[in-house]
Scaffold this motif. Structure first.
Motif, short mmCIF file in Angstrom:
data_model
loop_
_atom_site.label_atom_id
_atom_site.label_comp_id
_atom_site.label_asym_id
_atom_site.label_seq_id
_atom_site.Cartn_x
_atom_site.Cartn_y
_atom_site.Cartn_z
N TRP A 37 -50.85 38.99 33.13
CA TRP A 37 -49.66 38.67 33.94
C TRP A 37 -48.41 38.55 33.06
CZ3 TRP A 37 -47.33 38.32 38.45
CH2 TRP A 37 -46.21 37.50 38.58
N PHE A 55 -48.01 41.44 44.25
CA PHE A 55 -49.22 42.26 44.32
C PHE A 55 -50.07 42.05 43.07
CE2 PHE A 55 -51.43 46.25 43.31
CZ PHE A 55 -52.23 46.36 44.43
N LEU A 56 -49.41 42.02 41.91
CA LEU A 56 -50.15 41.85 40.66
C LEU A 56 -50.81 40.48 40.62
CD1 LEU A 56 -50.92 42.84 37.85
CD2 LEU A 56 -48.75 41.92 37.00
N SER A 57 -50.09 39.43 41.04
CA SER A 57 -50.68 38.10 41.02
C SER A 57 -51.85 38.00 42.00
CB SER A 57 -49.62 37.06 41.36
OG SER A 57 -49.11 37.27 42.66
N THR A 58 -51.73 38.67 43.16
CA THR A 58 -52.83 38.65 44.12
C THR A 58 -54.06 39.35 43.57
OG1 THR A 58 -51.27 38.63 45.98
CG2 THR A 58 -53.53 39.31 46.45
N VAL A 59 -53.83 40.51 42.94
CA VAL A 59 -54.96 41.25 42.36
C VAL A 59 -55.64 40.43 41.28
CG1 VAL A 59 -55.58 43.27 41.00
CG2 VAL A 59 -54.05 43.52 42.95
N LEU A 60 -54.83 39.79 40.42
CA LEU A 60 -55.43 39.00 39.34
C LEU A 60 -56.16 37.77 39.89
CD1 LEU A 60 -52.56 39.16 36.68
CD2 LEU A 60 -54.73 40.40 36.68
N VAL A 78 -57.53 37.45 42.93
CA VAL A 78 -58.77 37.91 43.56
C VAL A 78 -59.79 38.30 42.50
CG1 VAL A 78 -59.78 39.71 45.01
CG2 VAL A 78 -57.65 38.61 45.69
N GLY A 79 -59.30 38.91 41.42
CA GLY A 79 -60.21 39.29 40.35
C GLY A 79 -60.88 38.08 39.71
N THR A 110 -63.38 36.69 42.28
CA THR A 110 -64.56 37.56 42.37
C THR A 110 -65.43 37.41 41.13
OG1 THR A 110 -63.29 39.15 43.70
CG2 THR A 110 -65.34 39.93 42.67
#
Length: 461
Positions: free
Chosen positions: A30, A156-161, A163-164, A167
């Motif tokens: 990030w 979007f980047l913070s959401t992807v990170l 969720v990653g 997960t």
């Protein structure tokens, strides 16, 4: 306090480690990505502002009449704003903003002719404000570049990170649980095998392992189980041999006692009492030898499984009827009891052992608990059940497991004579019930006394 199992502790530890690792990677990603994207946006905005400022300065020097058209051409983005400070006030083009709402520090630097840039929020829109002096510092050029796309990219980047990381945490816990379960499988097998041995199944063994760390464990356990099985079989054979050898002299003693009993009128009072004690002990000894023979026979034949479908109601009724025919129901005053057969479940059983189980429970009530008061056959929880209630004082909580051990006679351990027991009757009950895949226990009877419960798996045709 709730304590998690080792398997779950391993799973959560691996999950926490995964979260920590992926969290650090997410923070670093990030910072690097957002910093790079922001710097690129700021550099591009600054270059664009310098070019636009030069165009504005040329327009100011040549002809201010076309300045408005120039400013309109510079604000191609709907969220962009261009402001020029003139002696008569601010000239604005593009999205309308309140100049007074702009940061005072930025306006002060603009008034002083100092180039500056700052990320601010105007009307809910994030923008990058760039101010440059024009006309040698007599005017100020201020342009607001929208950061909406960059803000969306950051979200979007913070959401992807995020969720990653979430997960990876779930995967870490799942992987940890799987790894813990796989790693603890030998321990689970050992626990199950030890429980089977403790339950009387001396044939329980661990499978052979190729893993050098586990091979010694399996070999040691199997060797110990083999030695225990052989020792139990030797003890059972010894008890059987001794009991068998004792039957002949006991029979002779019983016959001799019967002869003396027929001539008891010829003996004095003291001799009669001695004869009664002798006959009582011989009878108790005979019952003990018979019980020992049956126990040793069962110990030596662990593979002898029940193979006959028996109507449990009929079996209990026949045992009770045989006691009535033999006069056993008059063993104690007021020993008549109710027989309640509310169901006729079918069980897979050895008829002889099943009859002996019911008879021993009734004999136990006669000897130690004032006689049985109720015998019932019913279904409970999908299993066949036999209940034997007695009129005794009940069994203390701390002795309810002990009484099913061999030679356990509780408070009657010192009794002798015709009413004394060998301490093997309930042990035989427990052994026969286990062989049938059932369970036996004692509980309080409503209204006082004890209730002995036998539960057996029911079969369906």
């Amino acid at each position: 306090m709730l304590r998690l199992s080792l398997r779950w502790r391993v799973a959560l530890a691996l999950g926490a480690g995964t979260v920590l690792l992926t969290g650090v990677l997410a923070v670093v990603t990030w910072n690097l990505a957002s910093g790079y994207m922001l710097r690129q946006r700021e550099a591009g905005a600054l270059r664009q502002a310098e070019v636009n400022a030069q165009l504005v300065e040329q327009a100011l020097r040549s002809d201010t009449a076309g300045l408005g058209d120039l400013l309109s051409g510079l604000t191609t983005d709907s969220d962009a704003t261009v402001l020029i400070e003139r002696p008569d006030g601010w000239l604005l083009s593009g999205r309308q903003v309140d100049v007074d709402a702009l940061p005072p520090a930025l306006l002060r630097l603009a008034a002083e002719g100092v180039p500056a840039r700052q990320r601010i929020d105007t009307g809910g829109v994030p923008v990058l404000a760039v101010t440059l002096p024009v006309e040698g510092g007599r005017s100020t050029y201020l342009e607001l570049f929208p950061l909406t796309q960059l803000d969306r990219a950051f979200r979007f980047l913070s959401t992807v990170l995020g969720v990653g990381v979430g997960t990876s945490a779930l995967l870490g816990v799942g992987l940890g649980y799987w790894a813990g379960r796989r790693a603890l499988r030998p321990l689970t097998e050992l626990t199950a095998a030890a429980a089977r041995v403790a339950g009387g199944d001396l044939r329980a063994r661990l499978p052979e392992r190729d893993d050098p760390d586990l091979a010694s464990l399996a070999t040691t356990f199997n060797r110990t189980a083999d030695a225990l099985e052989k020792r139990v079989q030797r003890d059972a054979r010894f008890a059987g041999d001794v009991s068998h050898e004792l039957r002949s002299p006991l029979t002779t003693m019983a016959n001799a006692g019967a002869v003396l009993e027929r001539r008891r009128e010829e003996f004095s009072g003291t001799a009669r009492r001695a004869l009664d004690l002798l006959l009582g002990e011989v009878g108790r000894f005979q019952r003990m030898v018979v019980d020992l023979l049956e126990i040793s026979r069962d110990d030596q034949r662990p593979d002898d499984e029940p193979d006959e479908v028996v109507d449990l109601g009929d079996a209990v009724h026949n045992v009770v009827a045989a006691r009535v025919d033999d006069g056993a129901d008059n063993a104690a005053e007021g020993s008549a009891f109710a027989v309640e057969i509310t169901a006729r479940p079918l069980v897979l059983a050895d008829r002889r052992r099943l009859d002996r189980t019911v008879a021993n429970l009734l004999d136990n009530a006669d000897k130690y608990a004032g006689g049985p008061v109720r015998v019932a056959v019913l279904r409970h929880g999908g299993r066949a059940r036999v209940e034997v209630d007695d009129a005794g004082p009940g069994v203390p909580q701390d002795q309810r497991e002990q009484i099913f051990e061999r030679f356990a006679r509780g408070a009657n351990a010192g009794r002798r004579g015709v009413d004394g027991g060998s301490g093997l009757g309930l042990a035989l009950v427990a052994q026969h019930v286990r062989r049938h895949g059932g369970a036996v226990w004692v509980e309080d009877r409503p209204g006082g006394g004890s209730r002995f419960v036998v539960e057996l798996p029911e079969v369906h045709r």
